[in-house]
Design a protein around this motif. Structure first.
Motif, mmCIF file in Angstrom:
data_model
loop_
_atom_site.group_PDB
_atom_site.id
_atom_site.type_symbol
_atom_site.label_atom_id
_atom_site.label_comp_id
_atom_site.label_asym_id
_atom_site.label_seq_id
_atom_site.Cartn_x
_atom_site.Cartn_y
_atom_site.Cartn_z
ATOM 1 N N ALA A 69 1.076 -1.106 0.057
ATOM 2 C CA ALA A 69 -0.103 -0.001 0.120
ATOM 3 C C ALA A 69 1.026 1.309 -0.189
ATOM 4 C CB ALA A 69 -0.902 -0.133 1.146
ATOM 5 N N ILE A 70 2.002 1.270 0.770
ATOM 6 C CA ILE A 70 2.981 2.291 0.643
ATOM 7 C C ILE A 70 3.448 2.498 -0.597
ATOM 8 C CG2 ILE A 70 4.956 3.176 1.558
ATOM 9 C CD1 ILE A 70 4.519 1.649 4.278
ATOM 10 N N ASP A 71 3.974 1.454 -1.269
ATOM 11 C CA ASP A 71 4.472 1.546 -2.761
ATOM 12 C C ASP A 71 3.477 2.344 -3.537
ATOM 13 O OD1 ASP A 71 6.775 0.414 -1.964
ATOM 14 O OD2 ASP A 71 5.880 -1.550 -2.560
ATOM 15 N N ILE A 72 2.448 1.680 -3.501
ATOM 16 C CA ILE A 72 1.163 2.235 -4.331
ATOM 17 C C ILE A 72 0.913 3.714 -4.045
ATOM 18 C CG2 ILE A 72 -1.460 1.984 -5.256
ATOM 19 C CD1 ILE A 72 -0.912 -0.859 -4.618
ATOM 20 N N ALA A 73 0.954 4.004 -2.809
ATOM 21 C CA ALA A 73 0.523 5.246 -2.238
ATOM 22 C C ALA A 73 1.506 6.501 -2.943
ATOM 23 C CB ALA A 73 0.391 5.335 -0.718
ATOM 24 N N ALA A 80 -1.203 6.323 2.515
ATOM 25 C CA ALA A 80 -1.293 5.062 2.492
ATOM 26 C C ALA A 80 -2.426 4.292 3.264
ATOM 27 C CB ALA A 80 -0.008 4.336 3.160
ATOM 28 N N SER A 81 -2.834 4.996 4.103
ATOM 29 C CA SER A 81 -4.341 4.443 4.853
ATOM 30 C C SER A 81 -5.386 4.362 3.751
ATOM 31 C CB SER A 81 -4.548 5.411 5.979
ATOM 32 O OG SER A 81 -4.719 6.783 5.527
ATOM 33 N N THR A 82 -5.586 5.527 2.837
ATOM 34 C CA THR A 82 -6.406 5.464 1.811
ATOM 35 C C THR A 82 -6.326 4.415 1.093
ATOM 36 O OG1 THR A 82 -6.636 7.897 2.132
ATOM 37 C CG2 THR A 82 -7.588 7.054 -0.153
ATOM 38 N N VAL A 83 -4.941 4.176 0.483
ATOM 39 C CA VAL A 83 -4.865 3.180 -0.499
ATOM 40 C C VAL A 83 -5.179 1.826 0.093
ATOM 41 C CG1 VAL A 83 -3.013 1.886 -1.626
ATOM 42 C CG2 VAL A 83 -3.140 4.299 -1.750
ATOM 43 N N GLY A 88 -8.777 -2.670 0.316
ATOM 44 C CA GLY A 88 -9.893 -3.589 0.777
ATOM 45 C C GLY A 88 -11.289 -3.546 0.026
ATOM 46 N N ARG A 89 -11.745 -2.531 -0.442
ATOM 47 C CA ARG A 89 -12.959 -2.519 -0.917
ATOM 48 C C ARG A 89 -13.038 -3.555 -2.330
ATOM 49 N NH1 ARG A 89 -16.637 2.757 -3.206
ATOM 50 N NH2 ARG A 89 -18.334 1.313 -3.637
ATOM 51 N N LEU A 90 -11.939 -3.152 -3.123
ATOM 52 C CA LEU A 90 -11.722 -4.020 -4.133
ATOM 53 C C LEU A 90 -11.407 -5.408 -4.174
ATOM 54 C CD1 LEU A 90 -8.848 -1.772 -6.071
ATOM 55 C CD2 LEU A 90 -11.122 -1.908 -6.992
ATOM 56 N N LEU A 91 -10.884 -5.720 -3.170
ATOM 57 C CA LEU A 91 -10.895 -7.321 -2.596
ATOM 58 C C LEU A 91 -12.366 -7.724 -2.350
ATOM 59 C CD1 LEU A 91 -7.643 -7.472 -0.513
ATOM 60 C CD2 LEU A 91 -7.955 -8.772 -2.877
ATOM 61 N N LYS A 92 -12.940 -7.012 -1.724
ATOM 62 C CA LYS A 92 -14.372 -7.412 -1.055
ATOM 63 C C LYS A 92 -15.383 -7.406 -2.311
ATOM 64 C CE LYS A 92 -16.039 -6.495 2.765
ATOM 65 N NZ LYS A 92 -16.870 -5.626 4.128
ATOM 66 N N ALA A 93 -15.048 -6.481 -3.296
ATOM 67 C CA ALA A 93 -16.189 -6.745 -4.251
ATOM 68 C C ALA A 93 -15.837 -7.670 -5.489
ATOM 69 C CB ALA A 93 -15.872 -5.292 -5.009
ATOM 70 N N GLY A 94 -14.513 -8.243 -5.253
ATOM 71 C CA GLY A 94 -14.176 -9.314 -6.069
ATOM 72 C C GLY A 94 -13.379 -8.670 -7.444
#
Length: 209
Positions: A69-73, A80-83, A88-94
């Motif tokens: 997440a830090i790399d992407i941020a 990083a907290s936003t990323v 997490g939302r992308l994973l939960k949505a599939g």
């Protein structure tokens, strides 16, 4: 030289569901039980990955699926907290899925094969069920075109390949297996160039994802 495009209509089995067969059924069940207990995932609302919110994250992950997440941020200019929350939302949505690839030549199934078939609708469910139960099959999908079903498998060699082809032919009417393609060496997987031994070629410039 010509090309033909086939549109996938339903994915019945795909690579991240495939197992190396290094664990027995009891060990696999124990790992899955522990994973669910540690982080139960409930499917969330669908996410549009083309929006300005998620497209930069998907672009970063396409270049390095193991980026933190830090790399992407650092790449997208967000905390990083936003990323982490967006991932997490992308994973939960599939919209994102975890998958670990390996060098095929270091497994007991070094030879790849793709079969294109014409499966009558009344037989589809039974064919899919048999392919899902076959440990050599990594992907099977319904699609458009003269061949409406494709099977992708890893096999131990040409003898093993023909044995599995016989299994498939026994499930189908005569002549329903339309074509096949055997791959002795895979040069690219999931858009990434591979070395001759099947590992990621980190010394060569990778194509844009």
């Amino acid at each position: 030289m010509s090309t033909r495009t086939h549109l996938g209509t339903e994915m019945h089995l795909e690579g991240r569901q495939w197992r190396l067969d290094a664990l027995d059924s009891g060990q696999q069940a124990a790992v899955e039980k522990a994973a669910k207990a540690a982080a139960p995932i409930r499917r969330g609302e669908p996410v549009d990955i083309t929006t300005p919110t998620y497209a930069p994250l998907m672009s970063a992950l396409s270049k390095d699926g193991r980026a933190t997440a830090i790399d992407i941020a650092d790449q997208v200019g967000l905390p990083a907290s936003t990323v982490r929350r967006q991932l997490g939302r992308l994973l939960k949505a599939g919209a994102l899925a975890m998958r670990c690839e390996l060098s095929q030549l270091h497994t007991r199934w070094p030879v790849s094969v793709i079969w294109w078939c014409r499966v009558p609708k009344p037989l589809l469910l039974s064919v899919v069920a048999r392919m899902r139960a076959e440990p050599r099959v990594r992907m099977c999908m319904s699609m458009t075109g003269p061949a409406n079903f494709v099977v992708f498998a890893w096999t131990a060699g040409l003898t093993d390949l023909m044995q599995l082809q016989g299994v498939l032919e026994d499930l189908l009417p005569p002549g329903a297996l339309i074509d096949s393609s055997v791959t002795l060496r895979t040069r690219k997987r999931a858009g990434w160039l591979l070395r001759p031994d099947g590992r990621l070629d980190t010394d060569s410039p990778q194509p844009a994802q």
